[in-house]
Design a protein around this motif. Sequence first.
Motif, PDB file in Angstrom:
ATOM      1  N   ASN A   3       0.851  -1.191   0.000  1.00 49.31           N
ATOM      2  CA  ASN A   3       0.000   0.000   0.000  1.00 49.31           C
ATOM      3  C   ASN A   3       0.889   1.245   0.000  1.00 49.31           C
ATOM      4  O   ASN A   3       1.313   1.737   1.040  1.00 49.31           O
ATOM      5  CB  ASN A   3      -0.908  -0.004   1.235  1.00 49.31           C
ATOM      6  CG  ASN A   3      -1.985   1.065   1.143  1.00 49.31           C
ATOM      7  OD1 ASN A   3      -1.797   2.112   0.539  1.00 49.31           O
ATOM      8  ND2 ASN A   3      -3.140   0.772   1.748  1.00 49.31           N
ATOM      9  N   VAL A   4       1.184   1.767  -1.218  1.00 45.44           N
ATOM     10  CA  VAL A   4       2.083   2.912  -1.323  1.00 45.44           C
ATOM     11  C   VAL A   4       1.448   4.170  -0.738  1.00 45.44           C
ATOM     12  O   VAL A   4       2.139   5.027  -0.166  1.00 45.44           O
ATOM     13  CB  VAL A   4       2.509   3.135  -2.794  1.00 45.44           C
ATOM     14  CG1 VAL A   4       1.316   3.535  -3.654  1.00 45.44           C
ATOM     15  CG2 VAL A   4       3.600   4.200  -2.873  1.00 45.44           C
ATOM     16  N   ALA A   5       0.114   4.292  -0.867  1.00 44.08           N
ATOM     17  CA  ALA A   5      -0.560   5.480  -0.330  1.00 44.08           C
ATOM     18  C   ALA A   5      -0.412   5.548   1.186  1.00 44.08           C
ATOM     19  O   ALA A   5      -0.182   6.625   1.764  1.00 44.08           O
ATOM     20  CB  ALA A   5      -2.039   5.462  -0.721  1.00 44.08           C
ATOM     21  N   GLN A   6      -0.532   4.403   1.829  1.00 42.82           N
ATOM     22  CA  GLN A   6      -0.390   4.370   3.285  1.00 42.82           C
ATOM     23  C   GLN A   6       1.030   4.739   3.707  1.00 42.82           C
ATOM     24  O   GLN A   6       1.236   5.486   4.669  1.00 42.82           O
ATOM     25  CB  GLN A   6      -0.748   2.973   3.793  1.00 42.82           C
ATOM     26  CG  GLN A   6      -0.797   2.866   5.309  1.00 42.82           C
ATOM     27  CD  GLN A   6      -1.232   1.475   5.748  1.00 42.82           C
ATOM     28  OE1 GLN A   6      -0.901   0.466   5.129  1.00 42.82           O
ATOM     29  NE2 GLN A   6      -1.985   1.414   6.823  1.00 42.82           N
ATOM     30  N   GLN A   7       2.016   4.228   2.986  1.00 44.57           N
ATOM     31  CA  GLN A   7       3.405   4.551   3.299  1.00 44.57           C
ATOM     32  C   GLN A   7       3.702   6.038   3.054  1.00 44.57           C
ATOM     33  O   GLN A   7       4.415   6.681   3.814  1.00 44.57           O
ATOM     34  CB  GLN A   7       4.353   3.682   2.452  1.00 44.57           C
ATOM     35  CG  GLN A   7       4.274   2.201   2.771  1.00 44.57           C
ATOM     36  CD  GLN A   7       4.726   1.907   4.206  1.00 44.57           C
ATOM     37  OE1 GLN A   7       3.928   1.983   5.139  1.00 44.57           O
ATOM     38  NE2 GLN A   7       5.993   1.593   4.371  1.00 44.57           N
TER      39      GLN A   7
END
Length: 467
Positions: A3-7
Amino acid sequence: MYNVAQQWNRCLDVIKANLPTEQYDVWFAPIVAVDFDQENNRVTLRVPSKFFVEQIEGRYITILSAALKKVFGDNVKLTYKYNVVANDDTSAVEQNEDNSSIKLRQELKMIKPRVANPFEREDQLEDIDPQLNPRYTFENYCCSMSNKLAVSIGQAIVEHPEVKTYNPLFVFGSTGVGKTHLLQAIGIKLKETNPRMRVLYVSSRVFESQFTTAIQQKKINDFINFYQSIDVLLLDDIQFLAGKPKTQNTFFHIFNHLHQHQRQLVMSSDCRPSDLDGMEPRLISRFKWGMTVELAKPDYDLRRRFLEMKAAQDGLDISAEVLDYIATHVTDSVRELEGVMVSILAHATMLGQDITIDLARDIIGNTVKTTPKQLTFEYIAETVADYYNLPTDVLYGKSRKREISDARQLVMYLAKKEAQMSSTSIGAKLDRTHATVLHACIQIEQRMSIEKDFSREVQAITASLTQ
């Protein structure tokens, strides 16, 4: 699934904790992480425009790199993605860190020496009177959405004077919105942190007078040499140089010298560069080299804070009800607010009158023009749609056609500037995020600074809104 958005949100938390809120909202809130290539350890960030890349690379690469390394690891790489043509995804391009930030960071670290002057030694330069008023500091400069971008840029110049991203800085706005205060605040802070820096604040009328005297006394070379020795030149009300070609020609050469040798220029005007009549085109072109930013009319939050500050400074006990009344009815400039407070102070101390709404109403009626009824978002949308011969409902839809998207951005800009709505409220009306609204306002400002016809269109629409 990764989950790139979360990172990326974790990165934003780090950045937000280390930046002033106004800088975070302008430069990082609109950024979205769209991909993370785990094999090559590369993060791709979607940014509104190439302009954002330049600002991030020039000012925030250190904090961005630290945040990315903390979340994604030490060997993380960075790619920016943006549209060459606004709102046209087919024009999207990618720009890698490999050919951008490393190069820029090296450039920023370079110390560019001044050109040697054969007639004067550097260590012989004496300090000068910067002509700064100690009252005009950042500490007593009231901030709100109407001026936060301009203030943020001014503070960035002060915090990192070696970075010339905003050189020149061109500030424009109507009378009494705080241009002089901002210029002087920049100068005062620079002198506090760099006492040996040659900082000078001067109005264009004084500059013109000095130039005329130099001609009469045949000391024009001394005049030019003096201004070319300045480290930071703060030139106020530059519109008064209009129609004076000899003065403009001399300032042109001074400007070129200072800019070429990495000296900071900050200028103010009552209008944007593209609207300066009687000014040499080559000067107007140079005014646009750095950053052009507007100081808008003070919104309600700014007016209210200013009144509270003035009441505290003058030792006045004014009820919240009276402050609200003044802030609601005096809207054009901080200068008008100051005049009202001076009158209230006189009535309270010299005449012994109680500070009531009736007293405030009488003073306002005698000194300033009261504000017209408040604009609504719906009326602004209808006015813009009528001007461009569009159905109003398409502005509320999802269409990304250029003419509709441009009109929608203009509605956002006018709602913020003229109706003084918050980015969140505007976004809610159009089912967009507050970051989209901020981006739209920046886009409109940029277009107005370089497209004269578009600037006239915006002025015509604004005039019809306020009739």
